[in-house]
Design a protein around this motif. Structure first.
Motif, PDB file in Angstrom:
ATOM      1  N   THR A  53       0.813  -1.216   0.000  1.00 38.24           N
ATOM      2  CA  THR A  53       0.000   0.000   0.000  1.00 38.24           C
ATOM      3  C   THR A  53       0.844   1.262   0.000  1.00 38.24           C
ATOM      4  O   THR A  53       0.338   2.360  -0.240  1.00 38.24           O
ATOM      5  CB  THR A  53      -0.945   0.015   1.208  1.00 38.24           C
ATOM      6  OG1 THR A  53      -0.167  -0.071   2.406  1.00 38.24           O
ATOM      7  CG2 THR A  53      -1.918  -1.154   1.152  1.00 38.24           C
ATOM      8  N   ASN A  62      -5.693   6.924   5.946  1.00 34.15           N
ATOM      9  CA  ASN A  62      -4.413   6.421   5.440  1.00 34.15           C
ATOM     10  C   ASN A  62      -3.796   5.388   6.378  1.00 34.15           C
ATOM     11  O   ASN A  62      -3.126   4.463   5.918  1.00 34.15           O
ATOM     12  CB  ASN A  62      -3.446   7.579   5.224  1.00 34.15           C
ATOM     13  CG  ASN A  62      -3.812   8.408   4.015  1.00 34.15           C
ATOM     14  OD1 ASN A  62      -4.391   7.910   3.047  1.00 34.15           O
ATOM     15  ND2 ASN A  62      -3.496   9.687   4.059  1.00 34.15           N
ATOM     16  N   SER A  95      -5.338   2.352   5.366  1.00 33.04           N
ATOM     17  CA  SER A  95      -5.347   2.143   3.905  1.00 33.04           C
ATOM     18  C   SER A  95      -6.774   1.855   3.431  1.00 33.04           C
ATOM     19  O   SER A  95      -7.026   0.917   2.657  1.00 33.04           O
ATOM     20  CB  SER A  95      -4.428   0.978   3.521  1.00 33.04           C
ATOM     21  OG  SER A  95      -3.088   1.248   3.868  1.00 33.04           O
TER      22      SER A  95
END
Length: 117
Positions: free
Chosen positions: A27, A73, A76
């Motif tokens: 990621t 974030n 992810s």
């Protein structure tokens, strides 16, 4: 990069749904995530995208003011909050991710959203 969507289903017009897409694998370097949709007999179209910092979003005119895209974030994960749903929102919704590290575009398997009138 693997993308797994969840949250689709059947809802009445005017209702709400929240889609979730979790990315796994490499990621690191994913700079853009978003949602596309494809209705029967139609081409896949952009719904909304969001940059890695979350500071820049882009929406299709047809969903502005009704849908909100957001991103975590640390997890992810990208979300799509869909309010005031209309029958014309019925489609398979696909999660999308662009990796500048892997230099590639990635897609989820899709989740069905059906809005009844």
């Amino acid at each position: 990069v693997q993308l797994v969507e969840s949250g689709g289903g059947l809802v009445q017009a005017g209702g709400s749904l929240r889609l979730t897409c979790a990315a796994s694998g490499t990621t690191f370097g994913i700079d853009l995530m978003g949602w596309y949709r494809q209705a029967p007999g139609k081409q896949r179209e952009l719904v909304a995208t969001i940059t890695s910092g979350g500071g820049s979003t882009n929406y299709a005119d047809s969903v502005k003011g009704r849908f909100t895209i957001s991103r975590d974030n640390a997890k992810s994960t990208v979300y799509l909050q869909m309010n005031s749903l209309k029958p014309e929102d019925t489609a398979v919704y696909y999660c999308y991710a662009r990796s500048i590290f892997l230099r590639g575009d990635y897609w989820g398997q899709g989740t069905q959203v059906t809005v009844s009138s």
